[in-house]
Design an enzyme around this catalytic site. Structure first.
Site, short mmCIF file in Angstrom:
data_model
loop_
_atom_site.label_atom_id
_atom_site.label_comp_id
_atom_site.label_asym_id
_atom_site.label_seq_id
_atom_site.Cartn_x
_atom_site.Cartn_y
_atom_site.Cartn_z
N GLU A 115 -43.02 3.84 -8.84
CA GLU A 115 -43.74 3.14 -9.92
C GLU A 115 -43.93 4.04 -11.15
O GLU A 115 -44.77 3.75 -12.00
CB GLU A 115 -45.10 2.63 -9.43
CG GLU A 115 -45.08 1.74 -8.20
CD GLU A 115 -44.35 0.40 -8.38
OE1 GLU A 115 -43.85 0.14 -9.48
OE2 GLU A 115 -44.28 -0.36 -7.39
N HIS A 138 -52.69 3.23 -8.77
CA HIS A 138 -52.22 1.98 -8.15
C HIS A 138 -52.63 2.00 -6.68
O HIS A 138 -52.28 2.94 -5.95
CB HIS A 138 -50.70 1.87 -8.28
CG HIS A 138 -50.09 0.79 -7.45
ND1 HIS A 138 -50.50 -0.53 -7.52
CD2 HIS A 138 -49.10 0.82 -6.52
CE1 HIS A 138 -49.78 -1.26 -6.67
NE2 HIS A 138 -48.93 -0.46 -6.05
N HIS A 140 -53.42 -0.56 -2.99
CA HIS A 140 -53.22 -1.83 -2.30
C HIS A 140 -54.58 -2.31 -1.78
O HIS A 140 -54.87 -2.22 -0.59
CB HIS A 140 -52.20 -1.67 -1.17
CG HIS A 140 -50.81 -1.40 -1.66
ND1 HIS A 140 -49.75 -1.18 -0.81
CD2 HIS A 140 -50.30 -1.31 -2.91
CE1 HIS A 140 -48.64 -0.97 -1.53
NE2 HIS A 140 -48.96 -1.03 -2.81
N GLU A 168 -73.06 -5.35 -11.77
CA GLU A 168 -72.59 -4.25 -12.61
C GLU A 168 -71.17 -4.45 -13.14
O GLU A 168 -70.75 -3.74 -14.05
CB GLU A 168 -72.73 -2.90 -11.90
CG GLU A 168 -71.54 -2.48 -11.08
CD GLU A 168 -71.68 -2.78 -9.60
OE1 GLU A 168 -72.34 -3.80 -9.26
OE2 GLU A 168 -71.13 -2.02 -8.79
N HIS A 209 -49.94 -7.97 -4.14
CA HIS A 209 -49.49 -6.57 -4.03
C HIS A 209 -50.65 -5.57 -4.16
O HIS A 209 -50.84 -4.74 -3.28
CB HIS A 209 -48.41 -6.30 -5.10
CG HIS A 209 -47.80 -4.94 -5.01
ND1 HIS A 209 -46.48 -4.69 -5.32
CD2 HIS A 209 -48.32 -3.74 -4.68
CE1 HIS A 209 -46.23 -3.40 -5.16
NE2 HIS A 209 -47.33 -2.80 -4.77
P1 13P Z 1 -44.04 4.80 -3.78
O1 13P Z 1 -44.10 5.35 -2.38
O2 13P Z 1 -42.67 4.89 -4.38
O3 13P Z 1 -45.12 5.40 -4.65
O4 13P Z 1 -44.33 3.23 -3.69
C1 13P Z 1 -45.51 2.75 -3.12
C2 13P Z 1 -45.97 1.48 -3.75
O5 13P Z 1 -47.12 1.13 -3.61
C3 13P Z 1 -45.00 0.65 -4.52
O6 13P Z 1 -45.66 -0.32 -5.26
ZN ZN Z 2 -47.64 -0.83 -4.40
#
Ligand code: 13P
Ligand code: ZN
Length: 277
Positions: A115, A138, A140, A168, A209
């Site tokens: 990413e 980023h 999940h 908040e 995602h």
């Molecule tokens: P990477 O291991 O390449 O960072 O990918 C993980 C991910 O969350 C892709 O969206």
């Molecule tokens: Zn991801």
């Protein structure tokens, strides 16, 4: 100074581990980047061992020549604290902002997160807004992801719902949150869509995602992700008990809050909703 002794590296490692402990980083899920300050580069550059230049896959001319600390592709957040030198790396961008090279880290091989285009394009948009932005994260986030299956994928709907579930929230992210529809991850197209939203927001949801957060430092960026995800968790719990709300925070309540907390809440998110919603 050794790279691992630098405060910014320690802060990065701690944040990666905090995310792991929250349960947001199954397997290699998620990635983190930090735009390193010039004075921080100077502290550690004696350790640099530059590798070959590689294409970023997009162009970020406003970040040309800068250095970034990033997680490795396919590397697990749970391993960062145990062996940072094998799971994260420092990269340098070329004078056009089109290529990168690893200067430290990933000692057992590897490349920066898949990413990287999203991280760098977001960091570029944010830097142009305000030089103080340095972190893009980023994760999940389970509850945000769950909500992308049951709520309309609209900025206004997600912003309003997240604001309502924890008082908040409008103070922590007064600009709201953007939503990217499902797209193939890891490329330029999703990076362009996300960085477009980052012009307006510090938070962008990737449907089915996860989420991207941007901030000045590790505390603020982790805190932003944590606050939004906790609010999503409260909504998931509420929806699990019954499909409607008996009472909630009203548009008028939000306007009162905005006055006392000195934040501007866009009226676009303070629309009237149907009864019980
Ligand atoms: P990477 O291991 O390449 O960072 O990918 C993980 C991910 O969350 C892709 O969206
Ligand atoms: Zn991801």
């Amino acid at each position: 100074m050794k790279v691992l002794d630098a405060e910014f590296v320690q802060g990065f490692i701690r944040m990666a581990n905090d995310g792991w402990e929250q349960g947001w980083h199954e397997r290699n899920g998620g990635n983190l980047s930090y735009r390193v300050k010039a004075e921080e580069v100077e502290l550690v550059d004696e350790n640099f061992c530059p590798q070959e230049w590689q294409p970023i896959g997009t162009s970020v001319p406003n970040l040309a020549g800068e250095y970034f600390l990033v997680t490795g592709s396919g590397k697990y957040f749970r391993n960062v604290i145990l062996a940072p030198q094998d799971n994260i790396c420092l990269i340098e961008l070329d004078e056009k902002g089109e290529n990168y090279r690893i200067v430290w880290g990933l000692e057992r091989g590897g490349r920066p997160t898949s990413e990287l285009p999203s991280h760098l394009m977001n960091l570029e948009v944010k830097k142009l807004q305000d030089e103080n932005y340095r972190v893009v994260y980023h994760a999940h986030t389970t509850n945000i992801i769950a909500l992308t299956f049951v709520l309309p994928l609209e900025d206004a709907v997600f912003t309003r719902e997240l604001w309502e579930m924890a008082t908040e929230c409008p103070v922590v992210f007064p600009q709201g949150v953007g939503v990217v529809p499902w797209m193939v991850p890891g490329g330029r197209e999703i990076a362009v869509a996300t960085s477009e939203l980052m012009k307006k927001y510090d938070l962008a949801i990737w449907a089915h995602h996860g989420m991207f957060a941007a901030g000045y430092d590790f505390d603020l960026t982790f805190g932003l992700m944590h606050t939004a995800e906790k609010s999503a968790e409260i909504l998931v719990k509420t929806l699990s008990m019954r499909p409607d709300k008996l009472q909630t925070i009203t548009p008028e309540n939000f306007r009162d809050l905005a006055k006392d907390f000195h934040v501007e809440l866009p009226e676009a998110f303070l629309f009237e909703k149907g009864k019980g919603k």
